[in-house]
Scaffold this active site. Structure first.
Site, short mmCIF file in Angstrom:
data_model
loop_
_atom_site.label_atom_id
_atom_site.label_comp_id
_atom_site.label_asym_id
_atom_site.label_seq_id
_atom_site.Cartn_x
_atom_site.Cartn_y
_atom_site.Cartn_z
N GLY A 247 0.83 -1.20 -0.02
CA GLY A 247 -0.06 -0.02 0.03
C GLY A 247 0.86 1.23 0.00
CB SER A 248 -0.07 4.75 0.78
OG SER A 248 -0.39 4.66 2.05
N GLY A 252 2.37 2.01 5.51
CA GLY A 252 3.57 1.14 5.64
C GLY A 252 4.12 1.51 7.15
CD GLU A 269 7.51 -5.44 -2.01
OE1 GLU A 269 7.85 -4.36 -2.65
OE2 GLU A 269 8.01 -6.45 -2.04
CB CYS A 303 3.71 -0.25 -6.94
SG CYS A 303 3.81 -2.01 -7.08
#
Length: 517
Positions: A247-248, A252, A269, A303
């Site tokens: 995610g963002s 994270g 990630e 991403c």
């Protein structure tokens, strides 16, 4: 840039996947629970509600964890090659259901049908990888400094692996983690994005059928659903040995802080601000293809999407003009119509972020050369379709330093040698994917050297977008440092143990210490 309506029947897809529009969002396998509040999955393709899913309650969550814990005690004792056989059977079901699952991915998330099929293919590929891996979970044997002793390392499963996935790859990222975790002997608890819950339900149903067919216990594959509040139950739970979160960067950092507080493991990630460097020796056709797909594929919601194109001044106008012409050919519309190149953004919040980014870059001095806008009219009723934009900008603009999950490409100019381009590429906080377009061997090798790209992925003469199953996927800096999928990424799902065996009748102590009794 017109949109046409594709021939798509949601009921037929759901029937093929053996699910319905009303699904419990909590499952320990074939057992489902539906006591929580209902939330809806809304397709960005046409703005219609396609499913009602229930949020996992705290009581249901506790049931899931208890069931998973019990299942782990059985699953971990099954030999790894036999666990691989279960993954092989799961893989066969994915192959059989590739078309309907790919359509559901496309319709619920908004990516093109080709990309939806490609995502399911990634699931198939990682299962193939995991099946082979199930016979290669090897450690090392080393010589002991003590006579008559043998030392070796072996790997054991961690226990429960928690997976928090994002909307842009609603099924593939779960499979990357799950296939490896399963062959390693772990059980999984998955919270898919609340924006794409129905694909999660479909995958859980497929897995549950395989485990039931093999008379395996409930709780090896588990599904929970809801927003970040449900995710918080996972991150703070010491019963979950590893949290794999996609995610963002913001998300994270919160996950890392909470899991770190309890000394748990994380695999993160997070965001990317990916660049392609275009040198004087670049092939123009390859450059344009790589840049356009990287920037507009999945409507810029990967991403690994290309955010920045760093072009040498000697090729700048040539590349810019070619890109402008290429963007004129893009077809935007229903992603299930294979003649379209670009589908919708995930929701209206994403559209707002796209608009804000374009406003901000202009305020900072950017020059828009391919204008972006929100599309309206027939075929665009959901309000989630936007035109991909290209903006001449500077790397030090605040908005360029951040990732905008939308089809906005920043065009940057550099002069001098490739080191100057690398300074720009590396001059952001993210470090996921990178690429260089060049036919100059020295430039290519420098880009890949210790002085080159600081990203986890560095490509030569291909774009930033996409990756192969065989290579570990992930990035550095604020991208999180995690690695999923291929290579030796399996080790994150296991605990390492060093073993020493004394096969003599003596007990020599380390460093020659004497302790005779």
């Amino acid at each position: 840039m017109a949109s046409t309506t594709a021939n798509f029947n949601l009921n037929e897809v759901l029937k093929a996947l053996s699910i319905s529009e009303k699904n419990a969002g909590t499952s320990t396998g074939s057992k489902t629970y539906d006591k929580g509040e209902v939330f809806e999955s809304i397709s960005p393709v046409d703005g219609k509600t396609i499913a009602q899913v229930t949020t996992t309650t705290s009581e249901e969550y506790n049931t899931v964890l208890q069931t998973a814990t019990k299942a782990f005690k059985t699953w971990r004792k099954m030999p790894a090659p036999q666990r691989g056989e279960i993954v092989r059977q799961f893989n066969e079901e994915l192959r059989r259901l590739k078309e309907p699952l790919g359509k559901l991915v496309s319709y619920e998330m908004g990516k093109s049908y080709q990309e939806g099929l490609g995502e399911v293919q990634e699931m198939i590929d990682i299962c193939d990888f995991a099946v082979g891996l199930s016979r290669q979970l090897h450690g090392l044997t080393m010589h002991s400094e003590r006579p008559g002793h043998r030392m070796y390392e072996q790997y054991h499963p961690l226990g429960i692996v928690g997976i928090i996935s994002a909307f842009n790859f609603p099924v593939a990222v779960w499979a990357w983690n799950t296939a490896l975790a399963w062959v390693c002997g772990d059980v999984t608890v998955w919270k898919p994005s609340e924006k794409t819950p129905l694909t999660g339900v479909a995958c859980q149903h497929i897995a549950a059928r395989i485990f039931k067919k093999n008379d395996l216990p409930e709780g090896i594959s588990n599904l929970i659903s809801g927003d970040y509040h449900v995710g918080e139950m996972m991150t703070g739970d010491s019963q979950i040995a590893l949290i794999s979160a996609t995610g963002s960067i913001n998300m994270g950092k919160k996950v890392a802080a909470v899991v770190g507080e309890r000394l748990g493991k994380t695999l993160l990630e997070l965001g990317g601000n990916n660049a392609i460097i275009v040198t004087p020796d670049a092939d123009l056709k390859m450059t344009v293809i790589g840049a356009v797909f990287g920037a507009v594929g999945t409507a810029g919601q990967r991403c690994t999407s290309t955010r920045r194109l760093i072009v040498h001044e000697s090729r700048y106008d040539q590349v810019k003009n070619a890109l402008v012409e290429a963007y004129k050919q893009l077809r935007i519309g229903d992603p299930l119509d294979e003649t379209n190149h670009v589908g919708p953004l995930i929701d209206k919040e994403a559209v707002k972020n796209y608009q804000v980014a374009l406003e901000e870059v202009v305020k900072e001095g950017g020059n828009i050369i391919v204008e972006g806008s929100v599309l309206k009219g027939e075929g665009y009723e959901s309000g989630c379709y936007v035109k991909p934009a290209i903006v001449e900008a500077s790397n030090d603009y605040e908005i360029v330093q951040h990732e905008t999950f939308a089809p906005i490409l920043y065009l940057l100019k550099y002069s001098g040698n490739v080191e100057n381009a690398l300074d720009l590429q590396n001059g952001v906080k993210q470090g996921l994917s990178s690429a260089i377009m060049t036919n100059n061997l020295r430039e290519a090798e420098h880009f890949l050297s210790v002085e080159g790209s600081d990203c986890g992925i560095a490509n030569v003469n291909i774009g930033t977008s996409g990756a192969e199953i065989g290579g570990a996927f992930g990035g550095e800096k604020e991208t999180g440092g995690g690695r999923e999928s291929g290579s030796d990424a399996w080790k994150i799902y296991m605990r390492r143990q060093t073993n020493t065996i004394n096969y003599t009748t003596e007990l020599p102590l380390a460093q020659g210490i004497k302790f005779d009794l």
